[in-house]
Design a protein around this motif. Sequence first.
Motif, short mmCIF file in Angstrom:
data_model
loop_
_atom_site.label_atom_id
_atom_site.label_comp_id
_atom_site.label_asym_id
_atom_site.label_seq_id
_atom_site.Cartn_x
_atom_site.Cartn_y
_atom_site.Cartn_z
N GLN A 21 82.78 -59.68 123.51
CA GLN A 21 81.71 -59.95 124.47
C GLN A 21 82.13 -59.62 125.91
O GLN A 21 81.31 -59.25 126.73
CB GLN A 21 81.28 -61.41 124.38
CG GLN A 21 80.54 -61.76 123.09
CD GLN A 21 80.13 -63.22 123.05
OE1 GLN A 21 80.95 -64.10 123.29
NE2 GLN A 21 78.88 -63.46 122.75
N GLN A 22 83.42 -59.77 126.19
CA GLN A 22 83.89 -59.53 127.56
C GLN A 22 83.74 -58.06 127.95
O GLN A 22 83.35 -57.73 129.07
CB GLN A 22 85.35 -59.96 127.69
CG GLN A 22 85.93 -59.76 129.08
CD GLN A 22 87.35 -60.27 129.18
OE1 GLN A 22 87.90 -60.84 128.23
NE2 GLN A 22 87.97 -60.08 130.33
N ASN A 23 84.05 -57.14 127.00
CA ASN A 23 83.98 -55.71 127.29
C ASN A 23 82.73 -55.05 126.72
O ASN A 23 82.59 -53.83 126.81
CB ASN A 23 85.23 -55.01 126.73
CG ASN A 23 86.50 -55.47 127.41
OD1 ASN A 23 86.59 -55.49 128.63
ND2 ASN A 23 87.48 -55.88 126.62
N HIS A 24 81.85 -55.84 126.09
CA HIS A 24 80.59 -55.33 125.54
C HIS A 24 80.85 -54.23 124.51
O HIS A 24 80.29 -53.13 124.58
CB HIS A 24 79.68 -54.81 126.65
CG HIS A 24 79.33 -55.84 127.68
ND1 HIS A 24 78.35 -56.81 127.46
CD2 HIS A 24 79.83 -56.08 128.92
CE1 HIS A 24 78.27 -57.58 128.53
NE2 HIS A 24 79.15 -57.18 129.42
N VAL A 25 81.72 -54.55 123.55
CA VAL A 25 82.08 -53.61 122.50
C VAL A 25 81.95 -54.31 121.15
O VAL A 25 82.41 -55.44 120.99
CB VAL A 25 83.52 -53.06 122.67
CG1 VAL A 25 83.92 -52.19 121.48
CG2 VAL A 25 83.64 -52.27 123.97
N VAL A 26 81.32 -53.63 120.19
CA VAL A 26 81.23 -54.13 118.82
C VAL A 26 81.83 -53.07 117.90
O VAL A 26 81.39 -51.90 117.92
CB VAL A 26 79.79 -54.43 118.39
CG1 VAL A 26 79.75 -54.93 116.95
CG2 VAL A 26 79.16 -55.47 119.32
N THR A 27 82.83 -53.45 117.11
CA THR A 27 83.52 -52.53 116.21
C THR A 27 83.23 -52.91 114.78
O THR A 27 83.59 -54.00 114.34
CB THR A 27 85.03 -52.55 116.47
OG1 THR A 27 85.29 -52.22 117.84
CG2 THR A 27 85.74 -51.54 115.57
N PHE A 28 82.58 -52.01 114.05
CA PHE A 28 82.25 -52.23 112.64
C PHE A 28 83.32 -51.59 111.75
O PHE A 28 83.71 -50.44 111.97
CB PHE A 28 80.89 -51.63 112.29
CG PHE A 28 79.72 -52.43 112.81
CD1 PHE A 28 79.15 -53.42 112.04
CD2 PHE A 28 79.20 -52.17 114.06
CE1 PHE A 28 78.07 -54.15 112.52
CE2 PHE A 28 78.12 -52.89 114.54
CZ PHE A 28 77.56 -53.89 113.76
N SER A 29 83.74 -52.34 110.76
CA SER A 29 84.61 -51.81 109.71
C SER A 29 83.79 -51.76 108.43
O SER A 29 83.41 -52.79 107.88
CB SER A 29 85.84 -52.69 109.53
OG SER A 29 86.68 -52.19 108.50
N VAL A 30 83.49 -50.54 107.98
CA VAL A 30 82.55 -50.33 106.88
C VAL A 30 83.32 -49.89 105.65
O VAL A 30 84.04 -48.88 105.67
CB VAL A 30 81.49 -49.27 107.26
CG1 VAL A 30 80.47 -49.12 106.13
CG2 VAL A 30 80.81 -49.63 108.56
N ALA A 31 83.18 -50.65 104.56
CA ALA A 31 83.86 -50.32 103.31
C ALA A 31 83.03 -49.34 102.52
O ALA A 31 81.91 -49.64 102.10
CB ALA A 31 84.11 -51.58 102.50
N SER A 32 83.56 -48.13 102.32
CA SER A 32 82.88 -47.14 101.49
C SER A 32 83.41 -47.15 100.07
O SER A 32 82.75 -46.66 99.15
CB SER A 32 83.04 -45.74 102.09
OG SER A 32 84.41 -45.44 102.26
#
Length: 228
Positions: free
Chosen positions: A85-96
């Motif tokens: 929230q501090q840097n306004h970044v969302v990182t998704f880890s997607v399992a294929s």
Amino acid sequence: MAMCCKRSENHVEEGGGPVASPRCRFPHRALWLSLSASLLLTVLVLGLTWHLGLSRPSSQSLQVVRITVPDEVGLAINQTAVVDQQNHVVTFSVASAPNQRSTVVFDVKHGLICYKPVHQDSCFLRKMEQPDYDHVHSLLHESAHKQSRFRLSANETQRQMEFLGVLAASQVEAAALEKPLQALCQDRSVHWTRMAKGPGKQRLVYFCIDICFPSNVCVSVCFYYLPE
């Protein structure tokens, strides 16, 4: 601080009478040294507190959110979203597949999405559009501090498909990216992409990444390469 001084009457003034003269004087030097030491200690403590506040690990502002949704055949799809929230970044880890994960970073501050697919030696960029901001809004501003798990319903989940054409001629250096994306694409080639209605019959889709959001929306992002 109390100070006592004894006076002596052995000193005789020229006028003839004994005059009391101070045997000890107020230790001005010791007082100033004490005050200087106290001031220096206060400055050191404040400086150390400020330094520790700046060097506090940014991981304290991170929150891990798990998103589970059934796929089209009823199997559970597990995703992990790390919300900064501090840097306004969302990182998704997607399992294929088991032990095979793609990474998608939404850099809201700079308006960029970066895709790092599994089995690819490249990263792919595109600019965020309004639907992208809407999808991650619930994670950054609403639900991230309330929930750590989202289980989406198969009946209520909307599924969308997006096609991205890879612009091979617009390759950029990973070092030129913003900090949230530099580490992700280190030692990889980075290509810009653009939205399209579809690859057309003359183009083949090389890979797709499925991303699900807490708003009951799943987006299948498919990539294909444009002519040189």
